[in-house]
Motif scaffolding. Structure first.
Motif, PDB file in Angstrom:
ATOM      1  N   THR A 101      -6.798 -14.001   6.258  1.00 36.18           N
ATOM      2  CA  THR A 101      -7.273 -14.437   5.091  1.00 36.18           C
ATOM      3  C   THR A 101      -8.524 -14.202   4.571  1.00 36.18           C
ATOM      4  OG1 THR A 101      -5.494 -16.226   5.161  1.00 36.18           O
ATOM      5  CG2 THR A 101      -7.096 -16.324   3.222  1.00 36.18           C
ATOM      6  N   LEU A 102      -9.617 -14.347   5.437  1.00 32.82           N
ATOM      7  CA  LEU A 102     -10.815 -14.197   5.442  1.00 32.82           C
ATOM      8  C   LEU A 102     -11.015 -12.477   5.145  1.00 32.82           C
ATOM      9  CD1 LEU A 102     -12.480 -16.204   8.199  1.00 32.82           C
ATOM     10  CD2 LEU A 102     -12.563 -16.763   5.700  1.00 32.82           C
ATOM     11  N   ALA A 103     -10.162 -11.730   5.996  1.00 34.13           N
ATOM     12  CA  ALA A 103     -10.294 -10.427   5.820  1.00 34.13           C
ATOM     13  C   ALA A 103      -9.934  -9.934   4.597  1.00 34.13           C
ATOM     14  CB  ALA A 103      -9.861  -9.701   6.840  1.00 34.13           C
ATOM     15  N   GLN A 106     -12.377 -10.577   2.160  1.00 33.41           N
ATOM     16  CA  GLN A 106     -13.763  -9.568   2.454  1.00 33.41           C
ATOM     17  C   GLN A 106     -13.477  -8.610   1.243  1.00 33.41           C
ATOM     18  OE1 GLN A 106     -14.412  -8.264   6.267  1.00 33.41           O
ATOM     19  NE2 GLN A 106     -15.703  -6.877   5.609  1.00 33.41           N
ATOM     20  N   ILE A 107     -12.072  -8.062   1.207  1.00 32.30           N
ATOM     21  CA  ILE A 107     -11.728  -6.841   0.386  1.00 32.30           C
ATOM     22  C   ILE A 107     -11.557  -7.185  -1.194  1.00 32.30           C
ATOM     23  CG2 ILE A 107      -9.847  -5.163  -0.097  1.00 32.30           C
ATOM     24  CD1 ILE A 107      -9.266  -5.574   2.921  1.00 32.30           C
ATOM     25  N   LEU A 108     -11.000  -8.371  -1.516  1.00 28.58           N
ATOM     26  CA  LEU A 108     -10.392  -8.750  -2.746  1.00 28.58           C
ATOM     27  C   LEU A 108     -11.690  -9.516  -3.594  1.00 28.58           C
ATOM     28  CD1 LEU A 108      -6.805  -9.790  -2.329  1.00 28.58           C
ATOM     29  CD2 LEU A 108      -7.779  -7.410  -3.298  1.00 28.58           C
ATOM     30  N   ASP A 148      -7.460 -16.150  -7.533  1.00 31.92           N
ATOM     31  CA  ASP A 148      -6.141 -15.911  -7.613  1.00 31.92           C
ATOM     32  C   ASP A 148      -5.727 -15.945  -6.215  1.00 31.92           C
ATOM     33  OD1 ASP A 148      -3.150 -15.244  -7.590  1.00 31.92           O
ATOM     34  OD2 ASP A 148      -3.600 -13.397  -9.195  1.00 31.92           O
ATOM     35  N   VAL A 149      -5.233 -17.421  -5.742  1.00 27.70           N
ATOM     36  CA  VAL A 149      -5.091 -17.756  -4.361  1.00 27.70           C
ATOM     37  C   VAL A 149      -3.584 -17.203  -4.053  1.00 27.70           C
ATOM     38  CG1 VAL A 149      -4.435 -19.835  -2.830  1.00 27.70           C
ATOM     39  CG2 VAL A 149      -6.250 -20.018  -4.671  1.00 27.70           C
ATOM     40  N   ASP A 150      -2.453 -16.887  -4.790  1.00 28.73           N
ATOM     41  CA  ASP A 150      -1.334 -16.360  -4.431  1.00 28.73           C
ATOM     42  C   ASP A 150      -1.528 -14.942  -4.159  1.00 28.73           C
ATOM     43  OD1 ASP A 150       0.232 -18.895  -4.723  1.00 28.73           O
ATOM     44  OD2 ASP A 150       0.667 -18.221  -6.676  1.00 28.73           O
ATOM     45  N   ARG A 151      -2.422 -14.244  -4.807  1.00 30.76           N
ATOM     46  CA  ARG A 151      -2.745 -12.793  -4.487  1.00 30.76           C
ATOM     47  C   ARG A 151      -3.385 -12.861  -3.144  1.00 30.76           C
ATOM     48  NH1 ARG A 151      -7.333  -8.999  -6.993  1.00 30.76           N
ATOM     49  NH2 ARG A 151      -6.581  -6.984  -6.227  1.00 30.76           N
ATOM     50  N   LEU A 152      -4.247 -13.834  -2.948  1.00 28.86           N
ATOM     51  CA  LEU A 152      -5.167 -13.881  -1.477  1.00 28.86           C
ATOM     52  C   LEU A 152      -4.070 -13.794  -0.416  1.00 28.86           C
ATOM     53  CD1 LEU A 152      -8.156 -13.359  -0.201  1.00 28.86           C
ATOM     54  CD2 LEU A 152      -7.827 -15.992  -0.251  1.00 28.86           C
ATOM     55  N   LEU A 153      -3.350 -14.621  -0.604  1.00 26.64           N
ATOM     56  CA  LEU A 153      -2.360 -14.892   0.588  1.00 26.64           C
ATOM     57  C   LEU A 153      -1.491 -14.084   0.831  1.00 26.64           C
ATOM     58  CD1 LEU A 153      -3.736 -17.786   0.613  1.00 26.64           C
ATOM     59  CD2 LEU A 153      -1.204 -18.888   0.797  1.00 26.64           C
ATOM     60  N   GLN A 154      -0.843 -13.273  -0.393  1.00 22.92           N
ATOM     61  CA  GLN A 154       0.070 -12.272  -0.276  1.00 22.92           C
ATOM     62  C   GLN A 154      -0.589 -10.826   0.366  1.00 22.92           C
ATOM     63  OE1 GLN A 154       1.805 -11.139  -3.777  1.00 22.92           O
ATOM     64  NE2 GLN A 154       3.137  -9.357  -2.978  1.00 22.92           N
ATOM     65  N   PHE A 155      -1.874 -10.757   0.253  1.00 15.34           N
ATOM     66  CA  PHE A 155      -2.578  -9.846   0.533  1.00 15.34           C
ATOM     67  C   PHE A 155      -3.074  -9.957   1.960  1.00 15.34           C
ATOM     68  CE2 PHE A 155      -6.280  -6.799   1.046  1.00 15.34           C
ATOM     69  CZ  PHE A 155      -5.968  -5.779   0.214  1.00 15.34           C
ATOM     70  N   GLU A 160      -3.611  -3.755   4.887  1.00 14.85           N
ATOM     71  CA  GLU A 160      -5.015  -3.313   4.542  1.00 14.85           C
ATOM     72  C   GLU A 160      -5.564  -4.630   5.122  1.00 14.85           C
ATOM     73  OE1 GLU A 160      -7.456  -1.975   0.702  1.00 14.85           O
ATOM     74  OE2 GLU A 160      -5.447  -2.454   0.569  1.00 14.85           O
ATOM     75  N   ALA A 161      -5.254  -5.776   4.954  1.00  9.55           N
ATOM     76  CA  ALA A 161      -6.392  -6.909   5.545  1.00  9.55           C
ATOM     77  C   ALA A 161      -6.226  -6.981   7.218  1.00  9.55           C
ATOM     78  CB  ALA A 161      -5.670  -8.454   4.897  1.00  9.55           C
TER      79      ALA A 161
END
Length: 220
Positions: A101-103, A106-108, A148-155, A160-161
């Motif tokens: 999630t942190l990674a 770092q991207i988003l 966007d928490v949902d986007r972060l968790l999905q990503f 990529e993460a």
């Protein structure tokens, strides 16, 4: 215009000493004009690849670890709470979902990575909650005001993460990292890169950079 000093901070949420080093460097970002670059890494991979062992696995180190961490947290005015079950939390449960999630952050959302990192540490070492639990990760992200928490968790569940976390860990290993926190600093005047291990190297970093160390709570 003065050039900000690049400083890379490699960390895993499982390390309380990395938390202390993180907060110390955050407090010196403005006074020392630092370009603090946060790099979440997999500490287990670091230990395995470098041949190092966690201090808790050494009986002599482990016997003083709890008191030492308590002392440092009090000295820095951080709300540390001992883990109810250190072995289960650190060696069995781990931190991989949180690191991914942190990674992803770092991207988003790099501008929110500092606060998400802080909230993750507060969850573990101040509240003793399961930082690998999805609901808790959501709470950390909401506290960090992720857009966007949902986007972060999905990503965070994607390739990529995962690759970003691998790249951070590989980058640390390439610089001979053997534990956390691991810090690399490039002096803007000389271009020379210096490496530091541990949360108690802030004063030395200041000395290398020609900056004044002003204690645990420098004026902002």
């Amino acid at each position: 215009m003065a050039v900000r000093t690049p400083i890379k901070f490699y960390y895993d949420i499982l390390s309380p000493y990395a938390w202390f080093g993180f907060e110390a460097l955050c407090r010196y970002q403005k006074p020392w004009d630092l370009d603090l670059q946060l790099k979440p890494m997999n500490l287990g991979k670091i230990m395995g690849s470098s041949g190092n062992t966690p201090p808790g696995m050494n009986p002599s180190k482990g016997s003083m670890l709890a008191r030492d961490v308590q002392r440092v947290s009090e000295m820095m005015d951080l709300p540390y709470k001992p883990l109810a079950n250190f072995a289960q939390t650190v060696f069995i449960r781990g931190s991989l979902p949180t690191l991914k999630t942190l990674a992803a952050c770092q991207i988003l959302y790099p501008e929110h990575l500092e606060e998400l990192t802080r909230q993750s540490w507060l969850g573990l070492y101040s509240q003793d909650v399961d930082i690998t639990d999805k609901d808790n990760i959501i709470k950390f992200a909401e506290a960090a005001q992720i857009p966007d928490v949902d986007r972060l968790l999905q990503f965070s569940r994607g390739d990529e993460a995962r690759q970003q976390l691998i790249d951070n860990t590989s980058e640390a290993l390439e610089s001979k990292c053997f534990g956390a926190p691991w810090i690399t600093v490039t002096n803007p005047s000389t271009g020379r890169r210096e490496k530091f291990f541990g949360s108690d190297r802030i004063e030395m970093i200041g000395w290398v950079l020609g900056k004044q160390y002003m204690g645990h709570h420098p004026p902002q």
